[in-house]
Design a protein around this motif. Structure first.
Motif, PDB file in Angstrom:
ATOM      1  N   VAL A   1     -63.068  55.210  72.103  1.00  0.00           N
ATOM      2  CA  VAL A   1     -62.206  56.140  71.365  1.00  0.00           C
ATOM      3  C   VAL A   1     -61.964  57.400  72.201  1.00  0.00           C
ATOM      4  O   VAL A   1     -60.828  57.887  72.317  1.00  0.00           O
ATOM      5  CB  VAL A   1     -62.842  56.517  70.010  1.00  0.00           C
ATOM      6  CG1 VAL A   1     -61.958  57.532  69.267  1.00  0.00           C
ATOM      7  CG2 VAL A   1     -63.062  55.280  69.153  1.00  0.00           C
ATOM      8  N   PHE A   2     -63.021  57.905  72.810  1.00  0.00           N
ATOM      9  CA  PHE A   2     -62.872  59.102  73.639  1.00  0.00           C
ATOM     10  C   PHE A   2     -62.031  58.822  74.875  1.00  0.00           C
ATOM     11  O   PHE A   2     -61.294  59.696  75.345  1.00  0.00           O
ATOM     12  CB  PHE A   2     -64.244  59.653  74.027  1.00  0.00           C
ATOM     13  CG  PHE A   2     -65.024  60.207  72.856  1.00  0.00           C
ATOM     14  CD1 PHE A   2     -64.405  60.996  71.911  1.00  0.00           C
ATOM     15  CD2 PHE A   2     -66.369  59.914  72.695  1.00  0.00           C
ATOM     16  CE1 PHE A   2     -65.099  61.503  70.828  1.00  0.00           C
ATOM     17  CE2 PHE A   2     -67.076  60.417  71.611  1.00  0.00           C
ATOM     18  CZ  PHE A   2     -66.439  61.205  70.674  1.00  0.00           C
ATOM     19  N   GLU A   3     -62.109  57.636  75.395  1.00  0.00           N
ATOM     20  CA  GLU A   3     -61.267  57.286  76.542  1.00  0.00           C
ATOM     21  C   GLU A   3     -59.786  57.325  76.152  1.00  0.00           C
ATOM     22  O   GLU A   3     -58.937  57.776  76.919  1.00  0.00           O
ATOM     23  CB  GLU A   3     -61.649  55.906  77.080  1.00  0.00           C
ATOM     24  CG  GLU A   3     -63.000  55.862  77.781  1.00  0.00           C
ATOM     25  CD  GLU A   3     -63.112  56.864  78.909  1.00  0.00           C
ATOM     26  OE1 GLU A   3     -62.149  56.972  79.706  1.00  0.00           O
ATOM     27  OE2 GLU A   3     -64.151  57.543  79.001  1.00  0.00           O
ATOM     28  N   MET A   4     -59.468  56.873  74.950  1.00  0.00           N
ATOM     29  CA  MET A   4     -58.086  56.955  74.455  1.00  0.00           C
ATOM     30  C   MET A   4     -57.665  58.410  74.284  1.00  0.00           C
ATOM     31  O   MET A   4     -56.536  58.796  74.631  1.00  0.00           O
ATOM     32  CB  MET A   4     -57.966  56.231  73.108  1.00  0.00           C
ATOM     33  CG  MET A   4     -58.158  54.743  73.163  1.00  0.00           C
ATOM     34  SD  MET A   4     -57.894  54.017  71.506  1.00  0.00           S
ATOM     35  CE  MET A   4     -58.936  52.577  71.631  1.00  0.00           C
ATOM     36  N   MET A   5     -58.575  59.221  73.753  1.00  0.00           N
ATOM     37  CA  MET A   5     -58.253  60.636  73.523  1.00  0.00           C
ATOM     38  C   MET A   5     -57.981  61.362  74.834  1.00  0.00           C
ATOM     39  O   MET A   5     -57.112  62.236  74.910  1.00  0.00           O
ATOM     40  CB  MET A   5     -59.395  61.301  72.754  1.00  0.00           C
ATOM     41  CG  MET A   5     -59.518  60.819  71.316  1.00  0.00           C
ATOM     42  SD  MET A   5     -61.056  61.351  70.509  1.00  0.00           S
ATOM     43  CE  MET A   5     -60.844  63.133  70.503  1.00  0.00           C
ATOM     44  N   LYS A   6     -58.724  60.989  75.871  1.00  0.00           N
ATOM     45  CA  LYS A   6     -58.528  61.632  77.170  1.00  0.00           C
ATOM     46  C   LYS A   6     -57.137  61.370  77.733  1.00  0.00           C
ATOM     47  O   LYS A   6     -56.632  62.159  78.534  1.00  0.00           O
ATOM     48  CB  LYS A   6     -59.594  61.140  78.160  1.00  0.00           C
ATOM     49  CG  LYS A   6     -61.002  61.634  77.874  1.00  0.00           C
ATOM     50  CD  LYS A   6     -62.004  61.012  78.852  1.00  0.00           C
ATOM     51  CE  LYS A   6     -63.429  61.424  78.523  1.00  0.00           C
ATOM     52  NZ  LYS A   6     -64.424  60.801  79.440  1.00  0.00           N
ATOM     53  N   GLN A   7     -56.501  60.300  77.292  1.00  0.00           N
ATOM     54  CA  GLN A   7     -55.180  59.940  77.798  1.00  0.00           C
ATOM     55  C   GLN A   7     -54.049  60.592  76.997  1.00  0.00           C
ATOM     56  O   GLN A   7     -52.881  60.449  77.352  1.00  0.00           O
ATOM     57  CB  GLN A   7     -55.000  58.415  77.753  1.00  0.00           C
ATOM     58  CG  GLN A   7     -56.060  57.636  78.513  1.00  0.00           C
ATOM     59  CD  GLN A   7     -56.186  58.043  79.962  1.00  0.00           C
ATOM     60  OE1 GLN A   7     -55.180  58.199  80.657  1.00  0.00           O
ATOM     61  NE2 GLN A   7     -57.419  58.231  80.418  1.00  0.00           N
ATOM     62  N   ASN A   8     -54.403  61.311  75.946  1.00  0.00           N
ATOM     63  CA  ASN A   8     -53.395  61.918  75.063  1.00  0.00           C
ATOM     64  C   ASN A   8     -53.549  63.433  75.083  1.00  0.00           C
ATOM     65  O   ASN A   8     -54.529  63.970  74.578  1.00  0.00           O
ATOM     66  CB  ASN A   8     -53.565  61.380  73.640  1.00  0.00           C
ATOM     67  CG  ASN A   8     -52.413  61.769  72.729  1.00  0.00           C
ATOM     68  OD1 ASN A   8     -51.704  62.739  72.980  1.00  0.00           O
ATOM     69  ND2 ASN A   8     -52.227  61.008  71.661  1.00  0.00           N
ATOM     70  N   SER A   9     -52.576  64.142  75.633  1.00  0.00           N
ATOM     71  CA  SER A   9     -52.681  65.588  75.842  1.00  0.00           C
ATOM     72  C   SER A   9     -52.756  66.375  74.533  1.00  0.00           C
ATOM     73  O   SER A   9     -53.223  67.519  74.527  1.00  0.00           O
ATOM     74  CB  SER A   9     -51.499  66.095  76.670  1.00  0.00           C
ATOM     75  OG  SER A   9     -50.274  65.841  75.996  1.00  0.00           O
ATOM     76  N   LYS A  10     -52.320  65.775  73.436  1.00  0.00           N
ATOM     77  CA  LYS A  10     -52.371  66.541  72.186  1.00  0.00           C
ATOM     78  C   LYS A  10     -53.801  66.696  71.658  1.00  0.00           C
ATOM     79  O   LYS A  10     -54.041  67.458  70.725  1.00  0.00           O
ATOM     80  CB  LYS A  10     -51.476  65.911  71.122  1.00  0.00           C
ATOM     81  CG  LYS A  10     -51.907  64.589  70.559  1.00  0.00           C
ATOM     82  CD  LYS A  10     -50.860  64.137  69.530  1.00  0.00           C
ATOM     83  CE  LYS A  10     -51.210  62.803  68.897  1.00  0.00           C
ATOM     84  NZ  LYS A  10     -50.173  62.382  67.934  1.00  0.00           N
ATOM     85  N   PHE A  11     -54.746  66.014  72.298  1.00  0.00           N
ATOM     86  CA  PHE A  11     -56.151  66.217  71.957  1.00  0.00           C
ATOM     87  C   PHE A  11     -56.811  67.286  72.833  1.00  0.00           C
ATOM     88  O   PHE A  11     -58.017  67.526  72.699  1.00  0.00           O
ATOM     89  CB  PHE A  11     -56.933  64.906  72.087  1.00  0.00           C
ATOM     90  CG  PHE A  11     -56.779  63.974  70.925  1.00  0.00           C
ATOM     91  CD1 PHE A  11     -57.420  64.232  69.716  1.00  0.00           C
ATOM     92  CD2 PHE A  11     -55.992  62.840  71.028  1.00  0.00           C
ATOM     93  CE1 PHE A  11     -57.282  63.363  68.641  1.00  0.00           C
ATOM     94  CE2 PHE A  11     -55.844  61.966  69.956  1.00  0.00           C
ATOM     95  CZ  PHE A  11     -56.488  62.233  68.754  1.00  0.00           C
ATOM     96  N   ASP A  12     -56.057  67.923  73.704  1.00  0.00           N
ATOM     97  CA  ASP A  12     -56.651  68.889  74.630  1.00  0.00           C
ATOM     98  C   ASP A  12     -57.339  70.046  73.903  1.00  0.00           C
ATOM     99  O   ASP A  12     -58.332  70.589  74.388  1.00  0.00           O
ATOM    100  CB  ASP A  12     -55.589  69.442  75.589  1.00  0.00           C
ATOM    101  CG  ASP A  12     -55.132  68.417  76.622  1.00  0.00           C
ATOM    102  OD1 ASP A  12     -55.777  67.354  76.705  1.00  0.00           O
ATOM    103  OD2 ASP A  12     -54.141  68.679  77.326  1.00  0.00           O
TER     104      ASP A  12
END
Length: 285
Positions: A61-72
């Motif tokens: 899940v965190f790997e997916m989040m790292k690929q999405n800038s809106k989670f910065d």
């Protein structure tokens, strides 16, 4: 810290009132994609903080989040240790090999003989190694605090090993530049130790705070009286008492504590329940 924090119990089938509900919730989150979609929704509606156990299932899940800038700007609050992970490893490998598994290459084990010596002779370096091991999962992410779960916090309270609580707090600030927090099933006891015995300033404490006194120890009245001192940052968990209290009543109770509860940690499995709970909490926080 944000006033509204999203939690992860529903992802892993944790419900303290109903095993049936827990099983249903766990079935909804069988894949990393299922969990990711809920966190994406949470972020989209303006809940910007996520508090979670360091469960292996969250790694993709965190790997997916790292690929999405809106989670910065999405704030992460890891809570450790995830006890089942370590317990399973100790049953399978033994205590020494389990620690070696999670902290490969360390030299602390040399010269220590027996599990008793391992725990009593050198607990602080081992604590630091295990924190570092858990934090590898979150490298490069927006971690804003590190929390010690109640299974360890309350064990240390019972053993009167208060210095480990202090060292945990000190290590998180010095190594990761974030404040430590502590989960507990005995708010009054932990508050006394952190504030009066260890002298920590405005320590962060997560405990059950709810209208019916569910798991408020040693009693609801004692917890409420200690909350009024306003010398700790108090986060209420289980404020719905795992569904036993109507949301409107639960929120009204939090509001009646006159600001002594600074944040509320909650989990929900459906977008509608997440949104409704957020909007209710915003009326009192």
């Amino acid at each position: 810290m944000d006033k509204i924090i999203f939690g992860d119990n529903q992802f892993f089938g944790v419900n303290h009132m109903s095993e049936e509900t827990a099983i249903k919730q766990a079935q909804k989150f069988r894949t990393a994609e299922d969990i990711y979609k809920i966190l994406e929704y949470v972020n989209d509606i303006g809940i910007k903080s996520f508090m979670f156990t360091t469960h292996n299932q969250l790694e993709p899940v965190f790997e997916m989040m790292k690929q999405n800038s809106k989670f910065d700007d999405f704030k992460l609050y890891p809570s450790m240790p995830y006890a089942h992970k370590y317990a399973d490893a100790m049953v399978e490998l033994g205590i020494f090999e389990a620690i070696n598994k999670f902290t490969p290459g360390n030299k602390i084990m040399a010269g220590i003989k027996g599990a008793g010596s391992l725990i009593t002779a050198n607990p602080v370096p081992i604590m630091q190694l295990l924190v570092d091991s858990e934090m590898k999962l979150l490298k490069g992410m927006n971690v804003q605090g590190i929390f010690l779960l109640n299974i360890v916090t309350d064990l240390l309270l019972g053993l009167e090993m208060y210095d480990i609580l202090y060292e945990f707090s000190k290590y998180t600030e010095e190594k990761y530049n974030v404040k430590a927090g502590f989960f507990t099933m005995n708010y009054v006891k932990l508050h006394d130790v952190l504030v009066n015995k260890l002298g920590l300033v405005d320590p962060i404490i997560v405990s059950d705070i709810d209208k019916i006194g569910f798991r408020m120890n040693p009693s609801q009245a004692e917890v409420e009286n200690t909350l009024k001192k306003n010398d700790s940052y108090n986060i209420a968990m289980s404020f719905l008492a795992s569904g036993a209290i109507k949301p409107e009543e639960a929120v009204e109770y939090i509001g009646s504590l006159e600001g002594s509860v600074k944040s509320v940690l909650f989990g929900a499995s459906s977008p509608s329940h997440i949104k409704d709970t957020k909007e209710l909490l915003e009326t009192v926080l």
